[in-house]
Design a protein around this motif. Structure first.
Motif, PDB file in Angstrom:
ATOM      1  N   GLN A 190      17.379   7.764   0.490  1.00  0.00           N
ATOM      2  CA  GLN A 190      16.749   6.520   0.926  1.00  0.00           C
ATOM      3  C   GLN A 190      15.368   6.797   1.516  1.00  0.00           C
ATOM      4  O   GLN A 190      15.234   7.651   2.405  1.00  0.00           O
ATOM      5  N   LEU A 191      14.364   6.081   1.034  1.00  0.00           N
ATOM      6  CA  LEU A 191      13.010   6.214   1.555  1.00  0.00           C
ATOM      7  C   LEU A 191      12.787   5.178   2.651  1.00  0.00           C
ATOM      8  O   LEU A 191      13.042   3.988   2.456  1.00  0.00           O
ATOM      9  N   ARG A 192      12.306   5.640   3.805  1.00  0.00           N
ATOM     10  CA  ARG A 192      11.949   4.725   4.886  1.00  0.00           C
ATOM     11  C   ARG A 192      10.502   4.973   5.269  1.00  0.00           C
ATOM     12  O   ARG A 192      10.037   6.123   5.274  1.00  0.00           O
ATOM     13  N   MET A 193       9.796   3.903   5.578  1.00  0.00           N
ATOM     14  CA  MET A 193       8.389   4.001   5.929  1.00  0.00           C
ATOM     15  C   MET A 193       8.141   3.320   7.263  1.00  0.00           C
ATOM     16  O   MET A 193       8.644   2.234   7.519  1.00  0.00           O
ATOM     17  N   TRP A 194       7.373   3.996   8.133  1.00  0.00           N
ATOM     18  CA  TRP A 194       6.928   3.421   9.402  1.00  0.00           C
ATOM     19  C   TRP A 194       5.418   3.229   9.290  1.00  0.00           C
ATOM     20  O   TRP A 194       4.683   4.174   9.029  1.00  0.00           O
ATOM     21  N   ARG A 195       4.953   2.007   9.494  1.00  0.00           N
ATOM     22  CA  ARG A 195       3.516   1.740   9.402  1.00  0.00           C
ATOM     23  C   ARG A 195       2.875   2.021  10.753  1.00  0.00           C
ATOM     24  O   ARG A 195       3.335   1.543  11.791  1.00  0.00           O
ATOM     25  N   MET A 196       1.800   2.807  10.738  1.00  0.00           N
ATOM     26  CA  MET A 196       1.122   3.233  11.945  1.00  0.00           C
ATOM     27  C   MET A 196      -0.138   2.399  12.184  1.00  0.00           C
ATOM     28  O   MET A 196      -0.762   1.909  11.236  1.00  0.00           O
ATOM     29  N   PRO A 197      -0.559   2.244  13.447  1.00  0.00           N
ATOM     30  CA  PRO A 197      -1.762   1.466  13.732  1.00  0.00           C
ATOM     31  C   PRO A 197      -3.057   2.224  13.448  1.00  0.00           C
ATOM     32  O   PRO A 197      -4.140   1.630  13.445  1.00  0.00           O
ATOM     33  N   GLU A 198      -2.939   3.532  13.227  1.00  0.00           N
ATOM     34  CA  GLU A 198      -4.116   4.379  12.997  1.00  0.00           C
ATOM     35  C   GLU A 198      -3.772   5.397  11.914  1.00  0.00           C
ATOM     36  O   GLU A 198      -2.615   5.513  11.504  1.00  0.00           O
ATOM     37  N   HIS A 199      -4.780   6.136  11.501  1.00  0.00           N
ATOM     38  CA  HIS A 199      -4.524   7.223  10.562  1.00  0.00           C
ATOM     39  C   HIS A 199      -3.578   8.233  11.199  1.00  0.00           C
ATOM     40  O   HIS A 199      -3.733   8.602  12.364  1.00  0.00           O
ATOM     41  N   VAL A 216       3.450  12.157   5.479  1.00  0.00           N
ATOM     42  CA  VAL A 216       2.584  11.038   5.855  1.00  0.00           C
ATOM     43  C   VAL A 216       1.646  10.692   4.712  1.00  0.00           C
ATOM     44  O   VAL A 216       1.396  11.504   3.811  1.00  0.00           O
ATOM     45  N   ASP A 217       1.145   9.468   4.756  1.00  0.00           N
ATOM     46  CA  ASP A 217      -0.024   9.055   3.986  1.00  0.00           C
ATOM     47  C   ASP A 217      -1.109   8.800   5.017  1.00  0.00           C
ATOM     48  O   ASP A 217      -1.102   7.774   5.706  1.00  0.00           O
ATOM     49  N   ILE A 218      -2.022   9.762   5.167  1.00  0.00           N
ATOM     50  CA  ILE A 218      -3.029   9.669   6.233  1.00  0.00           C
ATOM     51  C   ILE A 218      -3.864   8.404   6.071  1.00  0.00           C
ATOM     52  O   ILE A 218      -3.988   7.588   6.985  1.00  0.00           O
ATOM     53  N   ALA A 219      -4.451   8.225   4.888  1.00  0.00           N
ATOM     54  CA  ALA A 219      -5.338   7.081   4.657  1.00  0.00           C
ATOM     55  C   ALA A 219      -4.569   5.771   4.649  1.00  0.00           C
ATOM     56  O   ALA A 219      -5.102   4.723   5.047  1.00  0.00           O
ATOM     57  N   GLY A 220      -3.318   5.783   4.199  1.00  0.00           N
ATOM     58  CA  GLY A 220      -2.503   4.573   4.148  1.00  0.00           C
ATOM     59  C   GLY A 220      -1.814   4.232   5.455  1.00  0.00           C
ATOM     60  O   GLY A 220      -1.124   3.213   5.533  1.00  0.00           O
ATOM     61  N   LYS A 221      -1.979   5.084   6.473  1.00  0.00           N
ATOM     62  CA  LYS A 221      -1.411   4.857   7.809  1.00  0.00           C
ATOM     63  C   LYS A 221       0.107   4.689   7.748  1.00  0.00           C
ATOM     64  O   LYS A 221       0.680   3.798   8.363  1.00  0.00           O
TER      65      LYS A 221
END
Length: 287
Positions: free
Chosen positions: A43-52, A29-34
């Motif tokens: 393959q890199l996949r990213m899920w954007r979170m609504p919170e930290h 995770v990227d805590i600050a980047g949510k």
């Protein structure tokens, strides 16, 4: 030992690396980047979170857990839908930090006063309001510790009788006996403050040695089972945050890191290094 970054991604606060053996995938995770991130089949996949978000851990039933500021959620990896599993820590103003699953697939979650603003900026820590909680597969929550500053490191002995647990605010790694009823005995100091930065996340190898990331120390310390420094692994980042053993033989150490005022080119990267001893596997959430 040669070090390399596994992707071009750079996190504000990379944390929580998890190696999933069945799929040969790295989660972090990227805590600050949510952001919740996964590297699988190159393959890199990213899920954007609504919170930290402080942890991203696959579940036996095929989805994943994410520990957000407001609670622990199930994440459908295909649809990206979030479903609340439970709120382990009811204390307002706290957030999750360290999280790992034990051999039974139960999630252990350490929480702390939130120290990250909405834009990722640092906020001061003014109270020891954190706790340690265990979450069973059926979402039952058991409080284990309270009054924590910055919980980091969760590692268990092979027989399940001991857990290593750290508090970065103390600069100390502790050892707790796990009692017959599942509660924790009083802590003993296992490894105290050290000149090479503060203790962050850790991984355990097959010989029972602990590899501890040293925040602001630019290194990992490999610690013997009795808490002595066996070796220092120098890193090209100033703020390593945690590590995990992965790869087909569990002989690749993946190291997360954070941005820093020193602005080294690899700060925030996930690093990979081949080591001479295999590590212990991660466990999925049993639910």
């Amino acid at each position: 030992m040669s070090l390399s970054a596994v992707t071009a991604h750079r996190a504000q606060l990379g944390e929580g690396p998890f190696w999933d053996g069945p799929t040969q995938a790295l989660y972090w995770v990227d805590i600050a980047g949510k952001q919740a991130l996964r590297l699988m089949d190159g393959q890199l996949r990213m899920w954007r979170m609504p919170e930290h978000v402080s942890a991203f851990i696959p579940c036996e039933r095929g989805d994943a857990l994410v520990t957000l500021s407001s609670g622990i959620y199930r994440l459908d990896l295909a649809t990206e839908a979030l479903t609340l599993l439970c709120q382990a820590d009811p204390h307002p103003g706290n957030r999750g930090n360290e999280a790992r699953c034990d051999a039974q697939g139960r999630l252990w979650l350490g929480t702390m006063q939130n120290n990250i603003g909405e834009q990722g900026e640092d906020l001061p820590i003014t109270r020891r309001s954190g706790g340690l909680f265990r979450v069973d597969a059926d979402a039952t929550v058991t409080p284990l510790l309270q009054g924590l500053g910055i919980p980091n490191t969760l590692l268990w002995s092979d027989d399940g009788s001991q857990v290593h647990f750290g508090d970065s605010l103390d600069g100390t790694l502790y050892q707790h006996g796990i009692q017959a009823d599942g509660g924790l005995a009083s802590p003993t100091v296992w490894f105290g403050p050290h000149p090479r930065g503060g203790p962050d996340g850790s991984a355990m190898d097959a010989d029972g040695y602990i590899w501890n990331a040293r925040w602001d120390g630019g290194c990992l310390l490999r610690l013997t089972p009795t808490g002595e420094v066996d070796r220092v692994i120098e890193l090209p980042v100033s703020r390593p945050t945690s590590c995990v053993f992965g790869g087909p033989e569990l002989t690749t150490l993946f190291i997360t890191s954070a941005a820093s005022p020193l602005d080294h080119p690899l700060d925030g990267a996930v690093l990979a290094i081949d080591v001479d001893v295999p590590g212990k596997p991660c466990h999925r959430f049993a639910g």
